[in-house]
Design a protein around this motif. Sequence first.
Motif, PDB file in Angstrom:
ATOM      1  N   ALA A 127     -12.902  15.275 -13.556  1.00 46.84           N
ATOM      2  CA  ALA A 127     -13.164  13.817 -13.786  1.00 46.84           C
ATOM      3  C   ALA A 127     -12.897  13.811 -15.532  1.00 46.84           C
ATOM      4  CB  ALA A 127     -14.844  13.465 -13.628  1.00 46.84           C
ATOM      5  N   ARG A 128     -13.348  14.705 -16.019  1.00 45.54           N
ATOM      6  CA  ARG A 128     -13.149  14.741 -17.436  1.00 45.54           C
ATOM      7  C   ARG A 128     -11.894  14.818 -18.105  1.00 45.54           C
ATOM      8  NH1 ARG A 128     -16.503  16.854 -21.700  1.00 45.54           N
ATOM      9  NH2 ARG A 128     -18.063  15.951 -20.605  1.00 45.54           N
ATOM     10  N   LYS A 185     -19.880  21.508  -8.068  1.00 42.67           N
ATOM     11  CA  LYS A 185     -20.402  20.402  -9.142  1.00 42.67           C
ATOM     12  C   LYS A 185     -19.399  20.317 -10.384  1.00 42.67           C
ATOM     13  CE  LYS A 185     -25.254  19.694  -7.506  1.00 42.67           C
ATOM     14  NZ  LYS A 185     -26.277  19.765  -8.130  1.00 42.67           N
ATOM     15  N   ILE A 186     -19.452  21.654 -10.869  1.00 43.58           N
ATOM     16  CA  ILE A 186     -18.831  21.764 -12.157  1.00 43.58           C
ATOM     17  C   ILE A 186     -17.417  21.664 -11.963  1.00 43.58           C
ATOM     18  CG2 ILE A 186     -18.092  23.825 -13.734  1.00 43.58           C
ATOM     19  CD1 ILE A 186     -20.976  25.105 -13.176  1.00 43.58           C
ATOM     20  N   GLU A 187     -16.509  21.923 -11.112  1.00 38.20           N
ATOM     21  CA  GLU A 187     -15.309  21.717 -10.632  1.00 38.20           C
ATOM     22  C   GLU A 187     -14.952  20.209 -10.513  1.00 38.20           C
ATOM     23  OE1 GLU A 187     -14.374  24.110  -7.217  1.00 38.20           O
ATOM     24  OE2 GLU A 187     -13.809  25.778  -8.418  1.00 38.20           O
ATOM     25  N   LEU A 247     -26.135  32.504  -3.051  1.00 38.15           N
ATOM     26  CA  LEU A 247     -25.047  32.244  -2.910  1.00 38.15           C
ATOM     27  C   LEU A 247     -24.490  30.739  -2.371  1.00 38.15           C
ATOM     28  CD1 LEU A 247     -22.240  33.531  -3.179  1.00 38.15           C
ATOM     29  CD2 LEU A 247     -22.294  34.533  -0.819  1.00 38.15           C
ATOM     30  N   ALA A 248     -25.249  30.177  -1.456  1.00 35.93           N
ATOM     31  CA  ALA A 248     -25.003  28.678  -1.184  1.00 35.93           C
ATOM     32  C   ALA A 248     -25.290  27.779  -2.355  1.00 35.93           C
ATOM     33  CB  ALA A 248     -25.791  28.208  -0.204  1.00 35.93           C
ATOM     34  N   LYS A 249     -26.178  28.002  -3.193  1.00 36.22           N
ATOM     35  CA  LYS A 249     -26.629  27.157  -4.385  1.00 36.22           C
ATOM     36  C   LYS A 249     -25.427  27.397  -5.508  1.00 36.22           C
ATOM     37  CE  LYS A 249     -30.549  25.231  -3.667  1.00 36.22           C
ATOM     38  NZ  LYS A 249     -30.793  23.676  -3.634  1.00 36.22           N
ATOM     39  N   LEU A 250     -25.317  28.559  -5.765  1.00 34.75           N
ATOM     40  CA  LEU A 250     -24.001  28.998  -6.555  1.00 34.75           C
ATOM     41  C   LEU A 250     -22.775  28.021  -6.125  1.00 34.75           C
ATOM     42  CD1 LEU A 250     -24.451  32.738  -7.251  1.00 34.75           C
ATOM     43  CD2 LEU A 250     -24.894  30.866  -8.777  1.00 34.75           C
ATOM     44  N   ARG A 251     -22.433  28.099  -5.088  1.00 36.40           N
ATOM     45  CA  ARG A 251     -21.231  27.462  -4.855  1.00 36.40           C
ATOM     46  C   ARG A 251     -21.473  25.841  -4.756  1.00 36.40           C
ATOM     47  NH1 ARG A 251     -20.346  31.403   0.623  1.00 36.40           N
ATOM     48  NH2 ARG A 251     -18.990  32.655  -0.697  1.00 36.40           N
TER      49      ARG A 251
END
Length: 127
Positions: free
Chosen positions: A26-27, A19-21, A10-14
Amino acid sequence: MQNNYSKLSLAKLRQEKNKIEKAIAAREAKEKKEAMAKVAAVAKEAGLELSELLAPDPTVQKRPSGKRAGTASATRKKASKDRRTKVAPKYQNPDDPDTQWTGRGRQPVWVREFLNSGGTLEAITIQ
């Protein structure tokens, strides 16, 4: 670029979500900046300042603020009322010629009383 998210904690998923957000933000900022540059170039070609294009148009009326101000039904109701024409009166009160009725909507009290006293609508129809 395929990730197997089912094996991540769960921590890695968050972390991945964050990172995605950030990448999305940025995009979006980059694309917005590019779009503004294109709009500024078009404005410059037309001999206008970008601020002139972005300023509110004084000829456009603002909608009234309120619960239903921006809804389509409120706009439709207002537009349909504006298009209506006034209906000519069809019946006239025999006791008071200034009091008239179009024949639409609820019958006025004077019409009801006239009909109850034995009169007919034909008798009070305006010629």
